[in-house]
Motif scaffolding. Structure first.
Motif, PDB file in Angstrom:
ATOM      1  N   ILE A   9       0.862  -1.193   0.000  1.00  0.00           N
ATOM      2  CA  ILE A   9       0.000   0.000   0.000  1.00  0.00           C
ATOM      3  C   ILE A   9       0.886   1.227   0.000  1.00  0.00           C
ATOM      4  CG2 ILE A   9      -1.845   1.259   1.176  1.00  0.00           C
ATOM      5  CD1 ILE A   9      -2.644  -1.299   2.553  1.00  0.00           C
ATOM      6  N   GLY A  10       0.741   2.022  -1.033  1.00  0.00           N
ATOM      7  CA  GLY A  10       1.523   3.251  -1.114  1.00  0.00           C
ATOM      8  C   GLY A  10       3.015   3.005  -1.154  1.00  0.00           C
ATOM      9  N   THR A  25      -9.918  -4.148   1.572  1.00  0.00           N
ATOM     10  CA  THR A  25     -10.196  -4.228   0.126  1.00  0.00           C
ATOM     11  C   THR A  25     -11.567  -3.662  -0.189  1.00  0.00           C
ATOM     12  OG1 THR A  25      -8.790  -6.186  -0.058  1.00  0.00           O
ATOM     13  CG2 THR A  25     -10.349  -5.778  -1.842  1.00  0.00           C
ATOM     14  N   PHE A  28     -11.447   0.170  -0.001  1.00  0.00           N
ATOM     15  CA  PHE A  28     -10.890   0.812  -1.196  1.00  0.00           C
ATOM     16  C   PHE A  28     -11.845   0.747  -2.382  1.00  0.00           C
ATOM     17  CE2 PHE A  28      -6.372   0.127   0.534  1.00  0.00           C
ATOM     18  CZ  PHE A  28      -6.273   1.447   0.944  1.00  0.00           C
ATOM     19  N   LYS A  46      -4.388   7.390  -5.284  1.00  0.00           N
ATOM     20  CA  LYS A  46      -2.982   7.287  -4.918  1.00  0.00           C
ATOM     21  C   LYS A  46      -2.696   8.023  -3.612  1.00  0.00           C
ATOM     22  CE  LYS A  46       1.655   8.321  -6.627  1.00  0.00           C
ATOM     23  NZ  LYS A  46       2.448   8.906  -7.729  1.00  0.00           N
ATOM     24  N   GLU A  49      -4.319   6.080  -0.663  1.00  0.00           N
ATOM     25  CA  GLU A  49      -3.532   4.906  -0.305  1.00  0.00           C
ATOM     26  C   GLU A  49      -2.274   5.305   0.482  1.00  0.00           C
ATOM     27  OE1 GLU A  49      -2.653   2.665  -3.758  1.00  0.00           O
ATOM     28  OE2 GLU A  49      -4.730   2.044  -4.118  1.00  0.00           O
TER      29      GLU A  49
END
Length: 578
Positions: A9-10, A25, A28, A46, A49
Motif C-alpha cells: 500500500i503506497g 479491500t 478501497f 494514490k 492509499e
C-alpha cells in the motif's frame, strides 16, 4: 487461527490478517465507486492509499506486527466512510477547517508551488500560521546583521525540510485534515485549475508558438531572467526597507536626545552649544536635520515596500509634493545656518600685553609651567577645551591651548609678551572676545612661573581661544627650562633647541642662537653658531679630499662619490657627513 498475507500500500509492505485484508479491500472498492464521477480518480486514490499506509505504519509496534481488524477500523474512522464524502459537481463542498487552523496537526514541508526559490519561507509560514514575508525579512536581517548566517540557515532548511509533493503532504502542511473528502477536494481544485487554463488557452497562438520554436525558447529565457530580477528586486527591497526603518528610528531617537534639552540634559549638550555660533535653538537644528534626512529615508522606505509588494498603493501626489516642499525648506534653512556658522569665525582678534621680568643680572632664570590644583592635579594633562566651574562656582571654559616661544631682544630688560587670540564674525567682536581671556603668570625670585591653562567665561562660548607667550631675553641671559616647558614649547629650533634628555641643562642667549652650555657633544651639534657646511661635488666617482680651515684649525675629510656634504663646528670637529 487467521491466515496472513503481505500487501503493498503506497509503496510500503504490510503483514495483514485475512479478515482485515478483506475489510480494507472492500473499503478501497467503495472509495473507487464513490469517486467514479470525479476528475483525477487515479490521483485521488494514490493519495488516499499513501495516507492509509502512513496511518498503518503508525499502528505497527514492531517489524513482525500483523495488521488486524481493529487497526483497519481505526484507520477507517480517521479517513471517514466513502458514502459520507461523496461530492457532486453542483452541490456545495463539505466544509473543511480554516487555512491556519489545527496547528497541532501541521507538518513542516517546503511549499515549492507558492515559494519564490525553494519554498522554505512559505513552508515556515504555513507551519507557524504567519505570512511568509516576515520569514523572508528575518532571513535577510541575519544575512546582513548576522555575518551571513541567514544564507547558511536557509540552505540547511532547504536540505533538511522535505518538499510537499503529494496531496496528503500539502494538506498536512496547511493543517487541514487528511480525509477522503479533503484529498478529493484538493485534487479536484488542482484539476479544475489546469482545466480552466486549457479552456481559456488561445490555441491559434499556441500553434504559432509551435511554429516559432526559437521565439518560444527566447521568451522562456526572458521569463526566467525576469523572475531572477524579480527575486533580486524583492531582496533589494527588503534591504532598503530594513536600512531605512532603522535609520528613521535612529533619527527619531536623536531628535529627542541631541535636539532637545527638555527630555534629557547631558554634559555633551554644552559642547554642542559652545560651537553653536548662530544661537539657533538646538531643538530647531535637530528638527531641521530630522526632516532633511528623514524625508528621503521615508521615500526609500516606500521604495523598499513597492519592490516587495507589487500591488502597493501610492501615498498620493498631495502628500508627495507636501513632503518635497518641507524637505526643500529644511535643506535651505540648514544651508543658511551653515553659512552663518562659518561667518562667525571669519576673523581672528588679538589682545597683547607686555610684562617686564625683573631678575638680577648674574642670576639664572628658571622657567616653569604650573597648573591650578583646582582644575587639574597634573601639569602635563591637556584639554583643548572643557566646561567646568571655578573656585567661585562660576561656569567657565577651561583650556590648555598655551604656546611658548623664547626670543632675543636688544633691550636690556627681559619681558613677557602675552597674546590672547580668539575668533569672531568681525574684528571688533573677535578682539572683545580675546580681551576676556583670563591668563596669568608669576615671578618668584629668579623663577618665572607660567600658568599652563587659560579660562573663558561661558558667555563668550568657544571660539578657538588660545594664548601665545613670547619670552624676550637679552643677549647673555642664562636660564634653565623645567621639563614642563617641553609640553608648551613652540620656539624656532634654529634659534632655541630644547634638549628633552634633562631639565637641568643651562642655556645662554647669544647673538644668533641660544646655546646649551653643559649639554653632551652628541646633543649639541645643532647649537654651534659657527658651524659650517661644505658641499663636495666632482664629475666622476673618484675620491676627493677636502681641506678647510675653521677658526685657525685645519680640517681634512675624504669623500668618495660625485656629491656630498660636510658639516664642521667652530672647534674644527666634523659633526655630520652625508
Amino acid at each position: 487461527m487467521n491466515k496472513t498475507v503481505n500487501i503493498n500500500i503506497g509503496g510500503l509492505i504490510f503483514h495483514i490478517d485475512e479478515d482485515a485484508f478483506q475489510k480494507l479491500t472492500r473499503y478501497f472498492e467503495a472509495i473507487k465507486r464513490s469517486l467514479s464521477n470525479s476528475s483525477g480518480q487515479d490521483e485521488i486514490m494514490k493519495d488516499i492509499e499513501m495516507r492509509v499506509a502512513e496511518l498503518l505504519t503508525e499502528k505497527q509496534k514492531s517489524d513482525k506486527h500483523v495488521i488486524n481488524n481493529k487497526d483497519v477500523e481505526e484507520v477507517i474512522t480517521i479517513m471517514g466512510q466513502p458514502e459520507d464524502y461523496r461530492i457532486d459537481d453542483d452541490s456545495e463542498a463539505p466544509k473543511t477547517e480554516t487555512y491556519y487552523s489545527n496547528s497541532k496537526r501541521r507538518k513542516l514541508y517546503r511549499d515549492k508551488d507558492r515559494g519564490t526559490i525553494a519554498g522554505v519561507c512559505t513552508g515556515l509560514g504555513h507551519y507557524f500560521g504567519v505570512e511568509a514575508l516576515w520569514f523572508k525579512i528575518l532571513f535577510l536581517i541575519f544575512v546582513f546583521a548576522g555575518f551571513g548566517t541567514g544564507i547558511i540557515a536557509y540552505f540547511v532548511l532547504w536540505i533538511a525540510v522535505p518538499k510537499a509533493i503529494t496531496t496528503s503532504e500539502k494538506l498536512e502542511m496547511t493543517g487541514q485534515p487528511v480525509t477522503i473528502s479533503s484529498i478529493e477536494k484538493k485534487v479536484r481544485e488542482e484539476f479544475e485549475s489546469v482545466s480552466e487554463k486549457f479552456k481559456n488557452a488561445d490555441y491559434d497562438k499556441m500553434g504559432n508558438q509551435v511554429k516559432h520554436g526559437a521565439d518560444r525558447v527566447a521568451s522562456g529565457l526572458g521569463d526566467f531572467i525576469m523572475k531572477v530580477f524579480g527575486v533580486f528586486a524583492k531582496v533589494l527591497g527588503a534591504f532598503i526597507l530594513i536600512f531605512s526603518s532603522l535609520s528613521l528610528v535612529g533619527l527619531f531617537v536623536g531628535l529627542f536626545t541631541f535636539g532637545s534639552t527638555s527630555f534629557i540634559d547631558t554634559p555633551w549638550q554644552r559642547y554642542i552649544n559652545a560651537v553653536n555660533y548662530t544661537d539657533v535653538p538646538l531643538w530647531v537644528f535637530g528638527l531641521l536635520s530630522f526632516l532633511a534626512i528623514g524625508i528621503p529615508l521615508f521615500f526609500f522606505l516606500l521604495l523598499g515596500l513597492k519592490l516587495m509588494v507589487t500591488n502597493m498603493k501610492s501615498i498620493g501626489n498631495p502628500i508627495k509634493y507636501s513632503l518635497l516642499a518641507i524637505w526643500i525648506i529644511s535643506v535651505s534653512a540648514l544651508v543658511v545656518i551653515g553659512i552663518k556658522q562659518s561667518t562667525e569665525r571669519a576673523f581672528e582678534g588679538k589682545s597683547v600685553t607686555k610684562e617686564n621680568i625683573i631678575i638680577q643680572p648674574n642670576d639664572t632664570l628658571n622657567i616653569k609651567f604650573v597648573s591650578n590644583d583646582f582644575f587639574s592635579k597634573d601639569v602635563f594633562h591637556r584639554e583643548d577645551f572643557e566646561f567646568t566651574q571655578d573656585s567661585l562656582k562660576n561656569e567657565v571654559i577651561y583650556s590648555n591651548e598655551v604656546k611658548f616661544h623664547i626670543k632675543k631682544t636688544d633691550k636690556p630688560q627681559a619681558y613677557l609678551q602675552i597674546e590672547r587670540l580668539a575668533e569672531g564674525k568681525s574684528f571688533r567682536e573677535a578682539n572683545e572676545r580675546a580681551e576676556k581671556i583670563k591668563y596669568s603668570f608669576k615671578v618668584s625670585g629668579n623663577q618665572l612661573l607660567l600658568d599652563n591653562y587659560l579660562l573663558t567665561e561661558m558667555a563668550s562660548k568657544y571660539r578657538n581661544q588660545n594664548v601665545e607667550l613670547y619670552l624676550y631675553l637679552p643677549v647673555g641671559t642664562i636660564f634653565k627650562a623645567d621639563d614642563t616647558v617641553q609640553e608648551f614649547d613652540y620656539s624656532d629650533n634654529s634659534f632655541f633647541n630644547l634638549h628633552y634628555s634633562s631639565d637641568n641643562y643651562t642655556y645662554k642667549v647669544e647673538s644668533n642662537q641660544i646655546k646649551c652650555l653643559d649639554c653632551p657633544a652628541d646633543e649639541n651639534e645643532y647649537d654651534d653658531v659657527d658651524a659650517q657646511e661644505i658641499n663636495i661635488s666632482n664629475d666622476n666617482d673618484s675620491t676627493e679630499t677636502v681641506t678647510v680651515k675653521i677658526n685657525g684649525k685645519v680640517v681634512t675629510e675624504t669623500k668618495k662619490g660625485k656629491k656630498g656634504k660636510l658639516q664642521v663646528n667652530s672647534e674644527g670637529v666634523i659633526i655630520k657627513t652625508e
